[in-house]
Design a protein around this motif. Structure first.
Motif, PDB file in Angstrom:
ATOM      1  N   GLN A  63       2.113   6.313  -0.924  1.00  0.00           N
ATOM      2  CA  GLN A  63       1.852   5.556   0.299  1.00  0.00           C
ATOM      3  C   GLN A  63       0.350   5.332   0.461  1.00  0.00           C
ATOM      4  OE1 GLN A  63       2.554   7.415   4.234  1.00  0.00           O
ATOM      5  NE2 GLN A  63       3.730   5.575   4.676  1.00  0.00           N
ATOM      6  N   ILE A  64      -0.022   4.081   0.731  1.00  0.00           N
ATOM      7  CA  ILE A  64      -1.402   3.713   1.006  1.00  0.00           C
ATOM      8  C   ILE A  64      -1.441   3.072   2.379  1.00  0.00           C
ATOM      9  CG2 ILE A  64      -3.342   2.229   0.334  1.00  0.00           C
ATOM     10  CD1 ILE A  64      -2.344   2.469  -2.571  1.00  0.00           C
ATOM     11  N   LYS A  65      -2.398   3.488   3.217  1.00  0.00           N
ATOM     12  CA  LYS A  65      -2.595   2.891   4.542  1.00  0.00           C
ATOM     13  C   LYS A  65      -4.011   2.348   4.607  1.00  0.00           C
ATOM     14  CE  LYS A  65       0.657   5.794   7.075  1.00  0.00           C
ATOM     15  NZ  LYS A  65       0.837   6.695   8.220  1.00  0.00           N
ATOM     16  N   ALA A  66      -4.156   1.154   5.206  1.00  0.00           N
ATOM     17  CA  ALA A  66      -5.469   0.514   5.249  1.00  0.00           C
ATOM     18  C   ALA A  66      -5.560  -0.453   6.418  1.00  0.00           C
ATOM     19  CB  ALA A  66      -5.728  -0.228   3.945  1.00  0.00           C
ATOM     20  N   ALA A  85      -7.252  -1.947  -1.106  1.00  0.00           N
ATOM     21  CA  ALA A  85      -7.114  -1.518   0.283  1.00  0.00           C
ATOM     22  C   ALA A  85      -8.479  -1.118   0.819  1.00  0.00           C
ATOM     23  CB  ALA A  85      -6.151  -0.337   0.361  1.00  0.00           C
ATOM     24  N   ALA A  90      -9.442   4.039   4.190  1.00  0.00           N
ATOM     25  CA  ALA A  90      -8.123   3.745   3.617  1.00  0.00           C
ATOM     26  C   ALA A  90      -7.613   5.076   3.057  1.00  0.00           C
ATOM     27  CB  ALA A  90      -8.237   2.702   2.508  1.00  0.00           C
ATOM     28  N   THR A  91      -6.307   5.312   3.132  1.00  0.00           N
ATOM     29  CA  THR A  91      -5.754   6.592   2.687  1.00  0.00           C
ATOM     30  C   THR A  91      -4.645   6.399   1.663  1.00  0.00           C
ATOM     31  OG1 THR A  91      -4.098   6.690   4.453  1.00  0.00           O
ATOM     32  CG2 THR A  91      -6.263   7.711   4.900  1.00  0.00           C
ATOM     33  N   TYR A  92      -4.467   7.420   0.836  1.00  0.00           N
ATOM     34  CA  TYR A  92      -3.415   7.451  -0.182  1.00  0.00           C
ATOM     35  C   TYR A  92      -2.788   8.830  -0.157  1.00  0.00           C
ATOM     36  CZ  TYR A  92      -1.785   8.908  -4.806  1.00  0.00           C
ATOM     37  OH  TYR A  92      -1.057   9.468  -5.832  1.00  0.00           O
ATOM     38  N   GLN A 105      -8.758   9.607   0.242  1.00  0.00           N
ATOM     39  CA  GLN A 105      -9.250   8.607   1.185  1.00  0.00           C
ATOM     40  C   GLN A 105     -10.587   8.081   0.692  1.00  0.00           C
ATOM     41  OE1 GLN A 105      -9.507  10.883   4.855  1.00  0.00           O
ATOM     42  NE2 GLN A 105     -11.719  11.037   4.629  1.00  0.00           N
ATOM     43  N   ILE A 109      -9.823   1.590  -1.715  1.00  0.00           N
ATOM     44  CA  ILE A 109      -8.913   2.136  -2.716  1.00  0.00           C
ATOM     45  C   ILE A 109      -8.325   0.966  -3.490  1.00  0.00           C
ATOM     46  CG2 ILE A 109      -6.776   3.406  -3.147  1.00  0.00           C
ATOM     47  CD1 ILE A 109      -7.281   4.941  -0.534  1.00  0.00           C
ATOM     48  N   TYR A 111      -5.638   0.051  -6.343  1.00  0.00           N
ATOM     49  CA  TYR A 111      -4.468   0.563  -7.052  1.00  0.00           C
ATOM     50  C   TYR A 111      -4.075  -0.450  -8.115  1.00  0.00           C
ATOM     51  CZ  TYR A 111       0.461   1.908  -7.790  1.00  0.00           C
ATOM     52  OH  TYR A 111       1.677   2.253  -8.335  1.00  0.00           O
ATOM     53  N   LEU A 118      -5.784   4.751  -9.758  1.00  0.00           N
ATOM     54  CA  LEU A 118      -6.449   4.550  -8.476  1.00  0.00           C
ATOM     55  C   LEU A 118      -7.951   4.663  -8.674  1.00  0.00           C
ATOM     56  CD1 LEU A 118      -4.549   6.841  -5.938  1.00  0.00           C
ATOM     57  CD2 LEU A 118      -4.503   4.378  -5.992  1.00  0.00           C
TER      58      LEU A 118
END
Length: 181
Positions: A63-66, A85, A90-92, A105, A109, A111, A118
């Motif tokens: 999961q990646i959040k950005a 991202a 941004a987090t992974y 983070q 990031i 991918y 990464l």
């Protein structure tokens, strides 16, 4: 007489080296990538998709959040292959084969889906269990489970790694008390 032990030892060696056991998140890479966001803008001519407003990328347990994500189509195929991202940060995260989590983070990031790689740039940090590494650039080869960190471009050009001691459990305390009597 040694033959049964050799067969057992070779079976254990094969088990330990099998891709299913050693490759973390291997099942994730065969799953579809799902991307959700508040806004999407597609540039068909340039094969570019820009997503903004709470972007979440999921592929199995990966999961990646950005804040924003740019998806770029690979030259060979029709699907996006590179995901960039950006966020504050941004987090992974991804669940490893042993059930533990790896988290990272950075300001950016990237991918690379096909290469299962990464690249974390800008205030990069990666953590697994109680250990943590930080630097300006961290590269994580998901398939090989190798991490490379560099302080290049940071103020002091250094990388920091922190290993936290294991917390004592009640059984450790009981063992220590028995030895002291």
């Amino acid at each position: 007489m040694l033959k049964p032990y050799l067969i057992l030892a070779s079976s254990l060696l094969l088990f330990c080296l099998s891709p299913e056991v050693s490759a973390q998140g291997e099942a994730d890479f065969s799953k579809a990538i799902e991307v959700t966001a508040g806004h999407e803008e597609l540039d068909i001519k340039n094969n570019r998709l820009l997503l903004t407003d709470n972007v979440i990328v999921k592929q199995g347990t990966l999961q990646i959040k950005a804040d924003q994500l740019e998806a770029i189509r690979g030259q060979e195929g029709e699907e996006a292959d590179t995901f960039i991202a950006e966020g504050q940060p941004a987090t992974y995260q991804q669940q490893l084969a042993d059930g533990s989590m790896i988290r990272a983070q950075a300001d950016r990031i990237t991918y690379f889906q096909t290469r299962q790689r990464l690249e974390l740039t800008g205030n990069a940090e990666i953590a697994q269990g109680s250990s943590r590494s930080s630097g300006e650039i961290i590269t994580y080869d998901l398939a090989e489970q190798k991490v490379s960190a560099s302080g290049e471009g940071s103020e002091n050009n250094r990388v920091t790694t922190i290993f936290k001691p294991r917390k004592k459990s009640e059984s450790d305390n009981d063992t220590n008390n028995e030895g002291g009597n």
